[in-house]
Design a protein around this motif. Structure first.
Motif, PDB file in Angstrom:
ATOM      1  N   GLU A   1      -9.603   5.839   3.828  1.00 26.53           N
ATOM      2  CA  GLU A   1     -10.039   4.457   3.607  1.00 26.53           C
ATOM      3  C   GLU A   1      -8.808   3.556   3.368  1.00 26.53           C
ATOM      4  OE1 GLU A   1     -11.893   2.813  -0.373  1.00 26.53           O
ATOM      5  OE2 GLU A   1     -13.157   4.436   0.356  1.00 26.53           O
ATOM      6  N   MET A   2      -7.851   4.054   2.601  1.00 22.24           N
ATOM      7  CA  MET A   2      -6.622   3.293   2.319  1.00 22.24           C
ATOM      8  C   MET A   2      -5.757   3.148   3.569  1.00 22.24           C
ATOM      9  SD  MET A   2      -5.583   4.958  -1.309  1.00 22.24           S
ATOM     10  CE  MET A   2      -6.253   4.327  -2.856  1.00 22.24           C
TER      11      MET A   2
ATOM     12  N   ARG B   1     -13.143   2.184  -9.648  1.00 27.70           N
ATOM     13  CA  ARG B   1     -12.441   3.456  -9.826  1.00 27.70           C
ATOM     14  C   ARG B   1     -11.489   3.287 -10.994  1.00 27.70           C
ATOM     15  NH1 ARG B   1     -11.277   3.537  -3.471  1.00 27.70           N
ATOM     16  NH2 ARG B   1     -13.133   4.665  -2.788  1.00 27.70           N
TER      17      ARG B   1
ATOM     18  N   ILE C   1     -10.991   8.876   0.384  1.00 27.49           N
ATOM     19  CA  ILE C   1     -10.337   7.698  -0.205  1.00 27.49           C
ATOM     20  C   ILE C   1      -8.995   7.441   0.492  1.00 27.49           C
ATOM     21  CG2 ILE C   1      -9.331   6.732  -2.321  1.00 27.49           C
ATOM     22  CD1 ILE C   1     -11.468   8.236  -3.927  1.00 27.49           C
TER      23      ILE C   1
ATOM     24  N   PRO D   1       0.222   5.762  -9.309  1.00 28.77           N
ATOM     25  CA  PRO D   1      -1.146   5.754  -9.807  1.00 28.77           C
ATOM     26  C   PRO D   1      -1.746   7.165  -9.800  1.00 28.77           C
ATOM     27  CG  PRO D   1      -1.079   4.978  -7.536  1.00 28.77           C
ATOM     28  CD  PRO D   1       0.302   5.464  -7.872  1.00 28.77           C
TER      29      PRO D   1
ATOM     30  N   ILE E   1       0.857  -1.193   0.000  1.00 27.38           N
ATOM     31  CA  ILE E   1       0.000   0.000   0.000  1.00 27.38           C
ATOM     32  C   ILE E   1       0.887   1.235   0.000  1.00 27.38           C
ATOM     33  CG2 ILE E   1      -1.740   1.331   1.280  1.00 27.38           C
ATOM     34  CD1 ILE E   1      -2.821  -1.265   2.390  1.00 27.38           C
ATOM     35  N   TRP E   2       0.898   1.924  -1.106  1.00 28.16           N
ATOM     36  CA  TRP E   2       1.632   3.177  -1.230  1.00 28.16           C
ATOM     37  C   TRP E   2       0.983   3.909  -2.397  1.00 28.16           C
ATOM     38  CZ3 TRP E   2       4.445   5.865  -4.908  1.00 28.16           C
ATOM     39  CH2 TRP E   2       5.183   6.957  -4.431  1.00 28.16           C
ATOM     40  N   VAL E   3       0.216   4.954  -2.099  1.00 27.70           N
ATOM     41  CA  VAL E   3      -0.555   5.626  -3.141  1.00 27.70           C
ATOM     42  C   VAL E   3      -0.406   7.138  -3.044  1.00 27.70           C
ATOM     43  CG1 VAL E   3      -2.842   5.951  -4.155  1.00 27.70           C
ATOM     44  CG2 VAL E   3      -2.238   3.742  -3.171  1.00 27.70           C
ATOM     45  N   PRO E   4       0.214   7.760  -4.041  1.00 25.72           N
ATOM     46  CA  PRO E   4       0.263   9.219  -4.081  1.00 25.72           C
ATOM     47  C   PRO E   4      -0.947   9.778  -4.836  1.00 25.72           C
ATOM     48  CG  PRO E   4       1.757   8.273  -5.706  1.00 25.72           C
ATOM     49  CD  PRO E   4       0.986   7.138  -5.127  1.00 25.72           C
ATOM     50  N   PHE E   5      -1.419  10.943  -4.409  1.00 20.82           N
ATOM     51  CA  PHE E   5      -2.454  11.681  -5.139  1.00 20.82           C
ATOM     52  C   PHE E   5      -1.861  13.038  -5.510  1.00 20.82           C
ATOM     53  CE2 PHE E   5      -4.794   8.725  -2.499  1.00 20.82           C
ATOM     54  CZ  PHE E   5      -5.858   8.324  -3.290  1.00 20.82           C
ATOM     55  N   LEU E   6      -1.839  13.345  -6.795  1.00 16.84           N
ATOM     56  CA  LEU E   6      -1.361  14.663  -7.221  1.00 16.84           C
ATOM     57  C   LEU E   6      -2.448  15.699  -6.930  1.00 16.84           C
ATOM     58  CD1 LEU E   6       0.745  16.446  -8.670  1.00 16.84           C
ATOM     59  CD2 LEU E   6      -0.353  15.832 -10.842  1.00 16.84           C
TER      60      LEU E   6
ATOM     61  N   VAL F   1     -12.570  12.947 -11.400  1.00 17.28           N
ATOM     62  CA  VAL F   1     -11.978  13.673 -10.268  1.00 17.28           C
ATOM     63  C   VAL F   1     -10.795  14.544 -10.673  1.00 17.28           C
ATOM     64  CG1 VAL F   1     -12.706  11.875  -8.640  1.00 17.28           C
ATOM     65  CG2 VAL F   1     -10.402  11.817  -9.592  1.00 17.28           C
ATOM     66  N   VAL F   2     -10.453  14.545 -11.952  1.00 16.46           N
ATOM     67  CA  VAL F   2      -9.298  15.271 -12.459  1.00 16.46           C
ATOM     68  C   VAL F   2      -9.812  16.392 -13.356  1.00 16.46           C
ATOM     69  CG1 VAL F   2      -7.554  15.013 -14.258  1.00 16.46           C
ATOM     70  CG2 VAL F   2      -7.579  13.432 -12.333  1.00 16.46           C
ATOM     71  N   ASN F   3      -9.178  17.567 -13.316  1.00 14.05           N
ATOM     72  CA  ASN F   3      -9.728  18.635 -14.148  1.00 14.05           C
ATOM     73  C   ASN F   3      -8.886  19.001 -15.371  1.00 14.05           C
ATOM     74  OD1 ASN F   3      -7.748  20.080 -12.883  1.00 14.05           O
ATOM     75  ND2 ASN F   3      -9.132  20.982 -11.376  1.00 14.05           N
TER      76      ASN F   3
ATOM     77  N   TYR G   1      -8.805  -0.306  -5.420  1.00 11.96           N
ATOM     78  CA  TYR G   1      -7.479   0.187  -5.025  1.00 11.96           C
ATOM     79  C   TYR G   1      -6.461  -0.100  -6.128  1.00 11.96           C
ATOM     80  CZ  TYR G   1      -9.746   0.228  -0.480  1.00 11.96           C
ATOM     81  OH  TYR G   1     -10.622   0.464   0.553  1.00 11.96           O
ATOM     82  N   PRO G   2      -5.501   0.785  -6.311  1.00 10.85           N
ATOM     83  CA  PRO G   2      -4.557   0.602  -7.425  1.00 10.85           C
ATOM     84  C   PRO G   2      -3.558  -0.530  -7.196  1.00 10.85           C
ATOM     85  CG  PRO G   2      -3.960   2.529  -6.123  1.00 10.85           C
ATOM     86  CD  PRO G   2      -5.269   2.055  -5.599  1.00 10.85           C
ATOM     87  N   TRP G   3      -3.414  -0.997  -5.934  1.00  7.85           N
ATOM     88  CA  TRP G   3      -2.448  -2.074  -5.657  1.00  7.85           C
ATOM     89  C   TRP G   3      -3.053  -3.458  -5.904  1.00  7.85           C
ATOM     90  CZ3 TRP G   3      -4.221   1.028  -1.455  1.00  7.85           C
ATOM     91  CH2 TRP G   3      -5.145   0.417  -0.622  1.00  7.85           C
TER      92      TRP G   3
ATOM     93  N   VAL H   1      -7.121  18.739  -8.917  1.00  7.29           N
ATOM     94  CA  VAL H   1      -8.164  17.864  -8.361  1.00  7.29           C
ATOM     95  C   VAL H   1      -9.431  18.693  -8.208  1.00  7.29           C
ATOM     96  CG1 VAL H   1      -8.818  16.983  -6.086  1.00  7.29           C
ATOM     97  CG2 VAL H   1      -6.696  16.214  -7.156  1.00  7.29           C
TER      98      VAL H   1
ATOM     99  N   GLU I   1      -7.213   0.420   5.576  1.00 13.48           N
ATOM    100  CA  GLU I   1      -6.855  -0.874   4.977  1.00 13.48           C
ATOM    101  C   GLU I   1      -5.476  -1.324   5.472  1.00 13.48           C
ATOM    102  OE1 GLU I   1      -7.929  -3.124   2.395  1.00 13.48           O
ATOM    103  OE2 GLU I   1      -9.922  -2.318   2.791  1.00 13.48           O
TER     104      GLU I   1
ATOM    105  N   TRP J   1       6.523   3.950  -9.303  1.00  8.07           N
ATOM    106  CA  TRP J   1       5.201   3.335  -9.421  1.00  8.07           C
ATOM    107  C   TRP J   1       4.211   4.387  -8.944  1.00  8.07           C
ATOM    108  CZ3 TRP J   1       1.001   2.182  -6.314  1.00  8.07           C
ATOM    109  CH2 TRP J   1       0.033   1.331  -6.882  1.00  8.07           C
TER     110      TRP J   1
ATOM    111  N   ARG K   1     -13.381  14.234  -1.451  1.00  6.32           N
ATOM    112  CA  ARG K   1     -13.357  12.865  -1.957  1.00  6.32           C
ATOM    113  C   ARG K   1     -11.958  12.233  -1.798  1.00  6.32           C
ATOM    114  NH1 ARG K   1     -16.785  10.364  -6.034  1.00  6.32           N
ATOM    115  NH2 ARG K   1     -17.762  12.395  -6.311  1.00  6.32           N
ATOM    116  N   ILE K   2     -10.931  13.026  -2.079  1.00  3.35           N
ATOM    117  CA  ILE K   2      -9.552  12.530  -1.946  1.00  3.35           C
ATOM    118  C   ILE K   2      -9.254  12.185  -0.485  1.00  3.35           C
ATOM    119  CG2 ILE K   2      -7.101  13.108  -2.271  1.00  3.35           C
ATOM    120  CD1 ILE K   2      -8.640  12.795  -4.915  1.00  3.35           C
TER     121      ILE K   2
END
Lengths: 205, 205
Positions: free
Chosen positions: A184-185, B105, A181, B161, A158-163, B171-173, B72-74, A172, A188, B159, A177-178
């Motif tokens: 939630e991660m 998603r 989510i 996502p 589990i390693w998730v970046p959001f730009l 969710v992206v503009n 989830y992306p993983w 965004v 997990e 890596w 919403r971000i």
């Protein structure tokens, strides 16, 4: 290291050095608890590991959310860590950071649990790897083998970046919403850690 | 496996089995080239590795961009891979996928190079790890040690996502910006692979 016909002989782990380092790690852990450095969600697991004969932990994280200013989210040295928290993120905390000036890009990064173990011998390292993989920590492996011990990295995947921002441009369109989510991660990850704790509790290692 | 006073004795790698599997892997690689399965950006590196005495590769990827429908992306098993490409992504390709219905998603995922090696002995595995880490592949480690060989996973740490849609909500503009950043990251990965190739070329292993 010698390679004979039938067996690979490894430079031995020096058991005396290993035991001394284990004691030092334990003392540091107790001190860190007193100072308040230790991540509450992982404390019991580490206490349990210190009751085992052939493994100990050198560093650990129960999972966290951070906000980082860097060109790429995988960078360490060139990155500015603006915010870090081991508990769920609040929308207001995110917006506080978003409203500041961004130098490169702004990334919200969710990381699952990560633990570094030191094992006394290869059979214990292998046993540990089997246990953690069964508990779902599939990306784990041996980082090094030396006289100081066998270093095993246990990671959840589990390693998730959001730009969030590219320079000062927001990319965004719904921060709430971000945040949901990401939290939630994070949850997990903490559940995976609970499962690992259960798997480690009763094992003779 | 025996743990004596001064040395750790490992179950030996069976050299005959190892040589036979290496030959099989080489044959498979040549067949895959004919069929057109082999990723062009990594072909020369793998050819070079097959000139070495004590290591070979079992699987590899030069880096790619994929678009996946999953919570989830993983995730692997519960994920639908909708799109996959080892070369830069076009905006039109992304929009084609975005305009379809999304079940969970929609994630655009950039992955850097990843190579699995099999080493004949621990000294070669250690040497390989030192080389790949010097070339910037810091997240590499030993996945398993057995009679079939020592499996070393070489990964770049790239890596990333990007969440595009949550259900059917975008969710992206600015999709163009995401495509540009993803392609930039893909290129970073390919450059890391070039560097690894240079490091491996002249080494005796």
């Amino acid at each position: 290291m010698i390679h004979s016909d039938n067996q690979i002989l490894l430079e031995s782990v020096n058991e005396e050095v290993w035991r001394r380092r284990r004691e030092e790690a334990y003392k540091r852990f107790l001190e860190d608890i007193e100072i308040g450095y230790v991540d509450a969600d992982i404390k019991d697991l580490i206490f349990t590991v210190f009751t085992k004969k052939n493994i100990y932990t050198t560093s650990s994280c129960s999972g966290r959310i951070s906000i980082v200013d860097s060109v790429y989210p995988w960078q360490r040295d060139e990155a500015y860590v603006i915010f870090k928290k081991h508990q769920p993120l609040l929308l207001s905390e995110l917006l506080d950071v978003v409203n500041q000036k961004t130098l490169h890009r702004l990334w919200l990064i969710v990381s699952g649990p990560i633990i570094h173990f030191n094992a006394l011998n290869l059979s214990s390292a292998n046993k540990l790897l089997n246990i953690v993989r069964a508990a779902g920590f599939k990306h784990s492996g041996i980082l090094s083998i030396g006289s100081g011990g066998i270093v095993v990295e246990v990671v959840s995947g589990i390693w998730v970046p959001f730009l969030l921002k590219d320079g000062d441009t927001i990319v965004v369109n719904d921060f709430k919403r971000i945040v949901d989510i990401a939290n939630e991660m994070l949850k997990e990850g903490k559940q995976k850690l609970e499962k690992l704790f259960k798997f480690l509790k009763n094992v003779d290692i």
